[in-house]
Design a protein around this motif. Structure first.
Motif, PDB file in Angstrom:
ATOM      1  N   LEU A  66       1.702  13.954  10.226  1.00 56.94           N
ATOM      2  CA  LEU A  66       2.335  15.208   9.837  1.00 56.94           C
ATOM      3  C   LEU A  66       3.100  15.041   8.532  1.00 56.94           C
ATOM      4  CD1 LEU A  66       3.876  16.128  13.323  1.00 56.94           C
ATOM      5  CD2 LEU A  66       1.610  16.730  12.459  1.00 56.94           C
ATOM      6  N   ASP A  67       2.808  15.872   7.537  1.00 55.30           N
ATOM      7  CA  ASP A  67       3.582  15.929   6.288  1.00 55.30           C
ATOM      8  C   ASP A  67       3.827  14.541   5.707  1.00 55.30           C
ATOM      9  OD1 ASP A  67       4.348  18.883   6.133  1.00 55.30           O
ATOM     10  OD2 ASP A  67       4.975  18.352   8.159  1.00 55.30           O
ATOM     11  N   SER A  68       2.792  13.747   5.611  1.00 54.55           N
ATOM     12  CA  SER A  68       2.921  12.362   5.181  1.00 54.55           C
ATOM     13  C   SER A  68       1.793  11.981   4.238  1.00 54.55           C
ATOM     14  CB  SER A  68       2.936  11.425   6.408  1.00 54.55           C
ATOM     15  OG  SER A  68       4.082  11.663   7.199  1.00 54.55           O
ATOM     16  N   LYS A  69       1.837  10.753   3.738  1.00 50.41           N
ATOM     17  CA  LYS A  69       0.806  10.251   2.833  1.00 50.41           C
ATOM     18  C   LYS A  69       0.353   8.878   3.299  1.00 50.41           C
ATOM     19  CE  LYS A  69      -0.223   9.179  -2.010  1.00 50.41           C
ATOM     20  NZ  LYS A  69       0.295   9.183  -3.401  1.00 50.41           N
ATOM     21  N   ILE A  70      -0.962   8.690   3.354  1.00 52.98           N
ATOM     22  CA  ILE A  70      -1.563   7.424   3.774  1.00 52.98           C
ATOM     23  C   ILE A  70      -2.306   6.834   2.582  1.00 52.98           C
ATOM     24  CG2 ILE A  70      -2.997   6.271   5.489  1.00 52.98           C
ATOM     25  CD1 ILE A  70      -0.680   7.914   6.697  1.00 52.98           C
ATOM     26  N   GLY A  71      -1.994   5.576   2.218  1.00 52.63           N
ATOM     27  CA  GLY A  71      -2.576   4.935   1.042  1.00 52.63           C
ATOM     28  C   GLY A  71      -4.004   4.454   1.255  1.00 52.63           C
ATOM     29  N   GLU A  72      -4.656   4.106   0.165  1.00 49.91           N
ATOM     30  CA  GLU A  72      -6.058   3.687   0.181  1.00 49.91           C
ATOM     31  C   GLU A  72      -6.301   2.515   1.134  1.00 49.91           C
ATOM     32  OE1 GLU A  72      -7.706   2.771  -3.598  1.00 49.91           O
ATOM     33  OE2 GLU A  72      -7.256   4.732  -4.469  1.00 49.91           O
ATOM     34  N   ASN A  73      -7.454   2.587   1.823  1.00 54.13           N
ATOM     35  CA  ASN A  73      -7.969   1.485   2.648  1.00 54.13           C
ATOM     36  C   ASN A  73      -7.028   1.082   3.783  1.00 54.13           C
ATOM     37  OD1 ASN A  73     -10.355   1.193   1.027  1.00 54.13           O
ATOM     38  ND2 ASN A  73      -9.061   0.203  -0.511  1.00 54.13           N
ATOM     39  N   THR A  74      -6.131   1.953   4.147  1.00 53.09           N
ATOM     40  CA  THR A  74      -5.244   1.711   5.289  1.00 53.09           C
ATOM     41  C   THR A  74      -5.949   2.126   6.575  1.00 53.09           C
ATOM     42  OG1 THR A  74      -3.143   1.801   4.115  1.00 53.09           O
ATOM     43  CG2 THR A  74      -3.121   2.607   6.359  1.00 53.09           C
ATOM     44  N   THR A  75      -5.582   1.506   7.679  1.00 51.68           N
ATOM     45  CA  THR A  75      -6.084   1.924   8.987  1.00 51.68           C
ATOM     46  C   THR A  75      -4.919   2.437   9.828  1.00 51.68           C
ATOM     47  OG1 THR A  75      -5.853  -0.279   9.960  1.00 51.68           O
ATOM     48  CG2 THR A  75      -7.955   0.242   8.915  1.00 51.68           C
TER      49      THR A  75
END
Length: 456
Positions: free
Chosen positions: A315-324
């Motif tokens: 929710l209302d967040s950011k997930i960086g590249e190649n993260t699981t």
């Protein structure tokens, strides 16, 4: 030429059996009336007037971000009366007015543009949007002349033997020459069983004056109105199918489109694969080459390239590249997770930043924290950020190792390259490169079980 629109949104919608006005029930997460407003805007219409009535305050609140003008219909006395209530909006305007309904959200921008172009190109005083259906029962029929222009609209109950066979129906969506409409609505009367003023009567008035009336057929799917929860679900299916088809055409793989729920404002990069049961909402952006395994909910969040997500809530967040992420992770608002990180099962993160290559593998809570890169959190770690009155911040440097079942009592700082022994409760700063051990020394009492008579 000047173009404006009137959207009829004053009805109560009794068949919805709701405390909400019908037009603010949602299709794919957006109020029906707002979908229609957005279509009008995207079709090159200059001004939009919304006629409100029952539940006017709620409709105005729902549409407040759309920069529209309002007219008020105090009594629901028919579609003609609704347009009468918008007369002030039309005064001193010249050009074309499109009239649509706020409970028919499946109309498309292409159709609105075609309708206006057809209307203006044919020099019609009025143009009716129509549909051709297999079963026209209950709908007004479009009777055409030899030149294919409209002769009249006949309500189902008034059809003769020939008219009852006509399968081109009135959608209750129109274009009018503004001045012609203003003159015609002055001549409307309510001499009918319902005591209402009908906009369809304007067609007859114009025709009797020798004016040319046009009609443009479009698929019934676009003109379908919503009057009940069943029809709301039907419209949701249509809109969801359109959205999903658009993403597949743009290079997204949907394993089961019928069971994938994507909001209309969601953006998805190509070569992303989405399994069934996913719910993507709000202004979510999913970048390229991601994999969303079944049953995640992602709302107003950005997921960068190459991320894998399993059965989690973001929710209302950011997930960086190649993260699981996941399975069963809960990423709460204002969280930013870096590249190549691992957020595992039953991990909850709230209002925190997590650095690149950091692993939070399972059964951990992190709240109000700044976590550096290359860290490792053991199972059962808790950032204790709340003392019952206020919340405090924890700062963890790069390459820190947090042992299992650690409590980090905020506010506290853990410096770079430090270690915390399993089972510790940390209340003071941990210096760089140090090992922190904060637990009672183990004491073994020999023979205790036998003395207590507990030996089996």
């Amino acid at each position: 030429m000047y173009k404006c629109a009137i959207i009829l949104a004053a009805g109560e919608g009794k068949r919805m059996k709701s405390s909400l006005p019908k037009v603010i029930h949602k299709i794919c997460e957006t109020e029906m009336v707002n979908i229609v407003i957005d279509v009008m805007r995207n079709s090159g219409i200059d001004e939009v007037n919304v006629v409100v009535g029952k539940g006017a305050d709620k409709v105005k609140e729902a549409t407040s971000s759309r920069n529209v003008i309002y007219s008020f219909q105090d009594k629901q006395l028919g579609t003609g009366h609704a347009v009468m209530c918008a007369e002030e909006f039309l005064q001193e305007k010249k050009g074309t007015v499109a009239i649509f309904t706020g409970d028919a959200p499946l109309i498309t921008e292409d159709t609105v543009k075609k309708l206006i172009n057809f209307h203006e190109g044919g020099n019609y005083k009025a143009t009716i949007l129509t549909s051709i259906v297999d079963n026209p029962t209950g709908y007004g029929r479009i009777v055409r002349e030899k030149d294919n222009n409209v002769s009249k609209i006949v309500e189902h109950k008034d059809c003769n033997e020939e008219e009852i066979k006509i399968n081109e129906i009135n959608s209750a969506m129109y274009c009018f020459d503004i001045q012609a409409l203003l003159e015609s609505i002055k001549k409307l009367n309510n001499n009918n069983a319902q005591g209402e003023y009908y906009l369809t009567d304007v067609i007859g008035i114009l025709k009797n004056q020798g004016e040319k009336i046009g009609a443009l057929p479009v698929p019934f799917e676009e003109t379908m109105g919503v009057n009940s929860r069943i029809q709301l679900a039907d419209a949701e299916k249509v809109m969801r199918r359109r959205i999903n088809r658009k993403h597949m055409e743009n290079g997204v793989t949907l394993i089961d489109p019928d069971n994938t729920y994507i909001g209309k404002d969601v953006e998805i990069g190509n070569d992303t694969v989405i399994y069934p049961g996913n719910v993507l909402q709000g202004k979510t952006i999913i970048k390229e080459e991601c994999i969303l395994y079944p049953n995640s909910r992602i709302d107003n969040s950005t997921v960068e390239k190459g991320v894998t997500i399993q059965s989690s809530v973001i929710l209302d967040s950011k997930i960086g590249e190649n993260t699981t992420v996941g399975p069963f992770a809960y990423i709460r608002p204002l969280t930013v997770i870096g590249k190549s990180a691992r957020i595992g099962d039953f991990v909850e993160i709230k209002k925190s930043t997590i650095g690149d290559n950091t692993k939070v593998s399972h059964l951990t809570y992190i709240g109000d924290a700044e976590v550096g890169s290359g860290c490792n959190f053991g199972c059962g770690t808790v950032v204790v950020n709340y003392d019952g009155t206020a919340k405090y911040k924890t700062i963890i440097g790069d390459n820190a190792f947090i042992g299992c079942n650690t409590n980090l009592v905020s506010p506290v700082i853990v410096k770079d390259n430090s270690y915390i022994a399993a089972g510790s409760t940390i209340t003071k700063e941990v210096p760089e490169g140090a090992l922190a051990v904060a637990r009672a020394r183990q004491k073994n009492i020999e023979g205790w079980v036998e003395k207590k008579g507990l030996k089996k």
